[in-house]
Design a protein around this motif. Structure first.
Motif, PDB file in Angstrom:
ATOM      1  N   THR A   3       6.400  13.716   2.211  1.00 32.45           N
ATOM      2  CA  THR A   3       7.840  13.447   2.241  1.00 32.45           C
ATOM      3  C   THR A   3       8.107  11.987   1.906  1.00 32.45           C
ATOM      4  N   THR A   4       7.040  11.243   1.625  1.00 32.79           N
ATOM      5  CA  THR A   4       7.175   9.822   1.317  1.00 32.79           C
ATOM      6  C   THR A   4       6.477   9.509  -0.002  1.00 32.79           C
ATOM      7  N   PRO A   5       6.944  10.078  -1.111  1.00 35.31           N
ATOM      8  CA  PRO A   5       6.314   9.853  -2.405  1.00 35.31           C
ATOM      9  C   PRO A   5       6.476   8.410  -2.873  1.00 35.31           C
ATOM     10  N   ASP A   6       5.601   7.982  -3.752  1.00 37.44           N
ATOM     11  CA  ASP A   6       5.719   6.640  -4.324  1.00 37.44           C
ATOM     12  C   ASP A   6       7.040   6.490  -5.067  1.00 37.44           C
TER      13      ASP A   6
ATOM     14  N   GLN B 252       0.855  -1.190   0.000  1.00 41.31           N
ATOM     15  CA  GLN B 252       0.000   0.000   0.000  1.00 41.31           C
ATOM     16  C   GLN B 252       0.886   1.233   0.000  1.00 41.31           C
ATOM     17  N   THR B 253       0.690   2.123  -0.961  1.00 42.70           N
ATOM     18  CA  THR B 253       1.568   3.276  -1.146  1.00 42.70           C
ATOM     19  C   THR B 253       0.926   4.574  -0.683  1.00 42.70           C
ATOM     20  N   THR B 254       1.732   5.623  -0.672  1.00 43.21           N
ATOM     21  CA  THR B 254       1.217   6.955  -0.324  1.00 43.21           C
ATOM     22  C   THR B 254       0.106   7.363  -1.273  1.00 43.21           C
TER      23      THR B 254
ATOM     24  N   GLU C 222       1.044  10.452   3.786  1.00 40.34           N
ATOM     25  CA  GLU C 222       2.347   9.922   4.196  1.00 40.34           C
ATOM     26  C   GLU C 222       2.282   8.424   4.516  1.00 40.34           C
ATOM     27  N   THR C 223       3.392   7.739   4.241  1.00 37.11           N
ATOM     28  CA  THR C 223       3.619   6.372   4.725  1.00 37.11           C
ATOM     29  C   THR C 223       4.951   6.383   5.478  1.00 37.11           C
ATOM     30  N   LEU C 224       4.965   7.123   6.559  1.00 42.61           N
ATOM     31  CA  LEU C 224       6.194   7.340   7.326  1.00 42.61           C
ATOM     32  C   LEU C 224       6.726   6.071   7.985  1.00 42.61           C
ATOM     33  N   THR C 225       5.859   5.105   8.238  1.00 40.14           N
ATOM     34  CA  THR C 225       6.338   3.895   8.896  1.00 40.14           C
ATOM     35  C   THR C 225       7.307   3.121   8.004  1.00 40.14           C
ATOM     36  N   ARG C 226       7.327   3.474   6.700  1.00 37.97           N
ATOM     37  CA  ARG C 226       8.247   2.807   5.775  1.00 37.97           C
ATOM     38  C   ARG C 226       9.690   3.248   5.994  1.00 37.97           C
ATOM     39  N   MET C 227       9.900   4.346   6.704  1.00 33.48           N
ATOM     40  CA  MET C 227      11.281   4.789   6.921  1.00 33.48           C
ATOM     41  C   MET C 227      11.576   4.996   8.405  1.00 33.48           C
ATOM     42  N   LEU C 228      11.148   4.008   9.186  1.00 28.62           N
ATOM     43  CA  LEU C 228      11.445   4.018  10.621  1.00 28.62           C
ATOM     44  C   LEU C 228      12.413   2.902  10.959  1.00 28.62           C
ATOM     45  N   ASP C 229      13.275   3.181  11.901  1.00 25.52           N
ATOM     46  CA  ASP C 229      14.137   2.157  12.476  1.00 25.52           C
ATOM     47  C   ASP C 229      13.389   1.602  13.687  1.00 25.52           C
ATOM     48  N   TRP C 230      12.878   0.383  13.555  1.00 26.48           N
ATOM     49  CA  TRP C 230      12.033  -0.182  14.603  1.00 26.48           C
ATOM     50  C   TRP C 230      12.826  -0.603  15.833  1.00 26.48           C
ATOM     51  N   ASN C 231      14.139  -0.363  15.813  1.00 25.36           N
ATOM     52  CA  ASN C 231      14.965  -0.573  16.995  1.00 25.36           C
ATOM     53  C   ASN C 231      15.240   0.728  17.744  1.00 25.36           C
TER      54      ASN C 231
END
Length: 321
Positions: free
Chosen positions: A81-84, A49-51, A140-149
């Protein structure tokens, strides 16, 4: 001639990630997250699923609310800030999906201030007569650029999209917009990956947000206080003339600090951060749509929309709804 809001929409992905869920992923706790941010849950885009997918759902809802057809839109703006893709822009992809003719379409990257920036651009196009109907989306799909640590950032952000349709009208609408930036603070909140720097995200352990939270908090509170004063002064208004504050949903403490600056009760503040987390450019339009559909905001109410984001960027819009 004013730019008047005649339709809004929002979309949140189905998957919900609670603080309890995060306790299983990283060294944190529901209490720690809630006390420091006010966030209890956030939505996460599904695999694939995309922005643009999120933006399309919010845009169609806003268009239906406005009673307009795709051919009625003269300009399409997407704050993200999270384009396809790097290109074509998400706005161009969305334009095609929506079946819009050949209206102008482009993205605006101002981080969390993206929707306010796009609203300001739309307002100028309508005021000068270049466009009559403008569709503005924050997605936005900001969760795509998170460091889950990284527990300092992964607990903050969520995915979503909000949209608004503006039309030219002689009746009051957007009274003024104010946008600013200061690149001197870029190291405090950033994603340290870029095409022109000549490296790929995989070589650096992936794309992730880095933030110096305490420093960002201090600058945000002071900066938003200044733009509140600027907006009121530009319109010869006093704090008590405002009916609603619709802030960027980043942190409940920042929201409360802005409300105190305006001497507004929290009953006059639209808050969604507890359920949505920080959805960057999507947060203000989603909060606006929720408040409108609940019936809380009435025609004639004066709304102050404001946001602060990486860059740093910040902005405000005063709206006579």
């Amino acid at each position: 001639m004013y730019a008047r809001i005649i339709g809004t929409g929002r979309y949140l992905p189905e998957k919900v990630l609670t603080n309890k869920d995060l306790e299983q992923l990283v060294d944190t706790s529901d209490q720690w997250i809630t006390e420091r941010t006010g966030i209890r849950q956030r939505h996460v885009a599904a695999e694939g699923q995309t922005t643009c997918d999120l933006a399309e759902q919010a845009a169609r809802q806003a268009m239906e609310d406005a009673g307009l057809k795709p051919g009625d839109i003269d300009l399409l703006l997407v704050g993200t800030t999270t384009p396809d893709l790097v290109f074509p822009s998400t706005a161009c992809l969305l334009q095609h999906r929506m079946g819009m003719a050949e209206c102008g379409a482009f993205d605006i990257n101002a981080a969390c201030s993206g929707f306010i920036y796009a609203l300001s651009v739309a307002d100028q196009y309508i005021r000068n007569g270049t466009a009559r109907n403008v569709l503005v989306v924050g997605a936005e799909t900001l969760t795509r650029m998170l460091d889950w640590n990284d527990r300092s950032t992964c607990v903050l952000f969520g995915d979503g999209a909000g949209a608004a349709v503006l039309t030219a009208d002689e009746n009051p609408g957007i009274l003024s917009t104010h946008i600013h930036a200061n690149g001197g603070y870029s190291d405090l909140l950033k994603v340290d990956v870029g095409v022109s720097r000549g490296f790929r995200a995989e070589a650096r352990g992936g794309v992730s947000v880095s933030m110096k939270g305490n420093e960002v908090f201090k600058v945000a509170v002071n900066t938003l206080g200044r733009i509140v004063d600027e907006t009121l002064a530009a319109n010869n208004l006093e704090k008590e003339d405002l009916d609603w504050l619709i802030p960027h949903q980043a942190n409940l403490r920042i929201i409360k600090a802005t409300a105190r600056k305006l001497k507004m009760s929290m009953d006059q503040v639209v808050v969604t951060v507890d359920r949505h987390g920080n959805t960057s450019a999507a947060s203000v339009p989603m909060a606006l749509d929720e408040a409108l559909r609940s019936g809380a905001i009435k025609r004639g109410d004066k709304l102050l929309l404001e946001a602060f984001g990486g860059g740093f960027t910040w902005g405000a819009a005063l709206v006579a709804y």
